[in-house]
Each structure stands twice: as C-alpha cells, then as structure tokens.
Write a protein that holds these residues in place. Structure first.
Motif, PDB file in Angstrom:
ATOM      1  N   LEU A  96       0.525  -1.222  -0.134  1.00  0.00           N
ATOM      2  CA  LEU A  96       0.026   0.090  -0.186  1.00  0.00           C
ATOM      3  C   LEU A  96       0.487   1.273  -0.131  1.00  0.00           C
ATOM      4  O   LEU A  96       0.911   2.253  -0.868  1.00  0.00           O
ATOM      5  N   THR A  97       1.154   1.435   0.876  1.00  0.00           N
ATOM      6  CA  THR A  97       2.894   2.669   0.979  1.00  0.00           C
ATOM      7  C   THR A  97       3.465   2.615  -0.584  1.00  0.00           C
ATOM      8  O   THR A  97       3.838   3.630  -0.527  1.00  0.00           O
ATOM      9  N   SER A  98       3.963   1.151  -0.966  1.00  0.00           N
ATOM     10  CA  SER A  98       4.472   1.691  -2.577  1.00  0.00           C
ATOM     11  C   SER A  98       3.529   2.371  -3.527  1.00  0.00           C
ATOM     12  O   SER A  98       4.160   2.796  -4.394  1.00  0.00           O
ATOM     13  N   TRP A  99       1.842   2.180  -3.578  1.00  0.00           N
ATOM     14  CA  TRP A  99       1.381   2.250  -4.501  1.00  0.00           C
ATOM     15  C   TRP A  99       1.606   3.595  -4.206  1.00  0.00           C
ATOM     16  O   TRP A  99       1.157   5.080  -4.944  1.00  0.00           O
ATOM     17  N   ILE A 100       1.162   4.320  -2.360  1.00  0.00           N
ATOM     18  CA  ILE A 100       1.036   5.611  -2.420  1.00  0.00           C
ATOM     19  C   ILE A 100       2.317   6.443  -2.699  1.00  0.00           C
ATOM     20  O   ILE A 100       2.219   7.604  -3.270  1.00  0.00           O
ATOM     21  N   PHE A 101       3.647   6.082  -1.928  1.00  0.00           N
ATOM     22  CA  PHE A 101       4.695   7.012  -2.287  1.00  0.00           C
ATOM     23  C   PHE A 101       5.231   6.892  -3.806  1.00  0.00           C
ATOM     24  O   PHE A 101       6.070   7.294  -4.702  1.00  0.00           O
ATOM     25  N   ARG A 103       3.545   5.267  -6.559  1.00  0.00           N
ATOM     26  CA  ARG A 103       3.109   5.007  -7.930  1.00  0.00           C
ATOM     27  C   ARG A 103       2.949   3.453  -8.483  1.00  0.00           C
ATOM     28  O   ARG A 103       3.021   3.043  -9.401  1.00  0.00           O
ATOM     29  N   GLU A 104       3.487   2.250  -7.306  1.00  0.00           N
ATOM     30  CA  GLU A 104       2.867   0.835  -7.902  1.00  0.00           C
ATOM     31  C   GLU A 104       1.646   0.719  -7.737  1.00  0.00           C
ATOM     32  O   GLU A 104       1.277   0.731  -7.113  1.00  0.00           O
ATOM     33  N   ARG A 105       1.463  -0.234  -8.821  1.00  0.00           N
ATOM     34  CA  ARG A 105       0.810  -0.833  -9.387  1.00  0.00           C
ATOM     35  C   ARG A 105       0.342  -1.763  -8.384  1.00  0.00           C
ATOM     36  O   ARG A 105       0.841  -2.492  -7.964  1.00  0.00           O
TER      37      ARG A 105
END
Length: 295
Positions: A96-101, A103-105
């Motif tokens: 989730l943090t990778s998606w937020i910071f 922009r990973e899918r």
C-alpha cells in the motif's frame, strides 16, 4: 523474521520490568558495545553521499528508534498474539505504501491481501485480551499498564508502518553499503536518538530491583533486535528479490504467537484464531510468487 517475531513477544516481560525508553536506550547501547568494528568503512566501499547519510538516518529513526518505541509501548498494552496478528500486515502495508509513494500498481491479489490484513486487525477489536502475569508491574517501573488493548494494537500498527519504511529504505541502502556497516550505523543513530530519554529514566530508576534473568533476556533482546536480525535481513536483501524475501515475513506472526502461547502462557481465543488466519492469508496473497508466463 522468526527472530523478530520472537523478540517482539519476549519484550513483554522486559517492559514489565523496565521503562520503555530506558529499555530502548539500553538495547542500542548494548549492541553498540558489541559491534564497533563494523563501523569501519571497507576498502572497496565508496564514501557515503549526502543522500546515503540521509537514508541511514531515516532507516534508523523509522526502522529502529520509532519501531522500538511503538512496538515496546504497544506490547505492554496488548497481547503477544495480537501483536503477531498485526505484524502479519507488513507485506500488505508495504504494498500500500509503495502505491502511495512510488505509484506502483496494486494487483487484485495484493488488494485482497490488504483486505485480509485489515479484516484480521479489525477482528482484534472484538477479541478479548487476557493479561498475563508478566504484564503486571508496579507503577514505579515506568512500564505501561495493560489496560487499553486498543491503544496497544494501534501502537503496534504504527510499528508496522515504521517496518514498511524500514524495508523500502533498506533495499536502497543494500546497494550502497554492506550489511554489517548498515547494522552498526543505524544502531548508533538509534543510541544517539534515545540517549536523552535513557539518561533521564536511568537517573530515576532502581536498577537493583531488576532480576538477573531479566538482564540476561535484555542482552539477548539487544543482540537479536539490533545485530542478528538486521544483519540477516540486509544480507538476504542483497541476494534475494524483495518480493521473494517478503514470503518469509510469515514467520514473524507465527513465532510471535507461538512464543506468546507457549512461553508467556497467553490464551488463543477463537476470534484471535480467525484474525490470525485472515492475517496469514493476507501474507500469502501479498507475497506468493506470481505464475511465470509461458514462453
């Protein structure tokens, strides 16, 4: 991950005997005495840039200092089993943090993992927490009483957020510094950050009231938390993809729960068991290797 889960659970008797901030300071201090030779820069390692120094500080502040404070205060208010369930959300939180910071899918499977982790944690709000004898402590010890399990669970989840940052930053550092040097540097920063609080509590604390067994447990905790686990994890990240390494985080909640039940004498209620199963399902969904495409 097995060691992390074990010391998360075994820190519960320590916070019953020592103030949390004093315990954190002593942990970093003991580890600093054990690995000064790891601080020296190897001949084949380039000098640290300003960016690398900043990453080392953030790795220590979030992954060492804040993780220790949140985790130690948290386990003093909740059970080791509940802490293990919450810690099982680490892979989902990293995604989730990778998606937020970054922009990973987020795939459908990872979204399901996040849902499982959230469901497992939510179930803990309804699960009874049985306080063991190790959690009972006199107010003079400076440890937190186990009267607010919801706050303890919240603090453990804050530790999960710190651990997710630790994983992301650590992967970046392993390309710049060796595992031993990373371990020693972030521990030294942790010691520096906790020294003002540690000195304050040390001045007022009665060290003679601590049993010999507690001191031995403190040494093992310091070595495991600041040296063994950090070195093993950083060494692994240099040789194993982060997604594959994430599979082994399943050992964290398992070992924490096992130590809580078998060593600390905690009970595992049916609701906690369901929460535990949901959390482990989330770990499997988030970290199971994707099927290779056919040539």
């Amino acid at each position: 991950m097995t060691l992390v889960g074990s010391y998360v659970a075994l820190s519960k008797p320590l916070v019953a005997a020592l103030p949390v901030l004093l315990l954190a300071w002593m942990r970093f201090g003991i580890a600093a005495l054990a690995m000064p030779h790891w601080l020296k820069r190897p001949a084949d390692e380039p000098p640290m840039t300003r960016r690398t120094r900043g990453l080392v500080f953030l790795e220590s502040f979030l992954g060492n200092f804040m993780f220790s404070i949140c985790m130690l205060f948290g386990v003093s208010m909740t059970s080791a089993v509940s802490a293990g369930v919450i810690m099982a959300s680490i892979p989902a939180v990293v995604a989730l943090t990778s998606w937020i910071f970054l922009r990973e899918r987020i795939t459908l499977r990872v979204a399901g993992a996040i849902g499982c982790a959230a469901g497992g944690i939510a179930l803990l709000a309804f699960a009874p927490v049985h306080v063991t004898s190790t959690a009972a402590t006199a107010p003079s010890s400076g440890a937190v009483q186990s009267g607010m399990p919801w706050l303890g669970n919240l603090l453990v989840f804050c530790a999960v957020l710190c651990e997710s940052a630790y994983a992301v930053i650590g992967k970046s550092l392993t390309g710049r510094l060796g595992p031993k040097r990373i371990s020693s540097l972030i521990n030294l920063w942790g010691f520096a950050l906790s020294t003002p609080f540690g000195l304050w509590f040390a001045w007022r604390f009665d060290f003679a009231s601590v049993h010999v067994g507690t001191w031995l447990l403190l040494v093992v905790y310091a070595m495991a938390a600041s040296i063994w686990t950090v070195w093993l994890w950083m060494t692994g990240l240099r040789n194993v993809p982060a997604s594959q390494a994430g599979v082994f985080t399943v050992m964290l909640p398992v070992s924490a729960a096992l130590v809580g039940v078998l060593v600390l004498g905690e009970s595992l209620s049916m609701l906690q068991l369901v929460a535990f199963a949901a959390a482990l399902m989330g770990v499997m969904l988030a970290t199971w290797p994707a099927r290779l495409a056919k040539p």
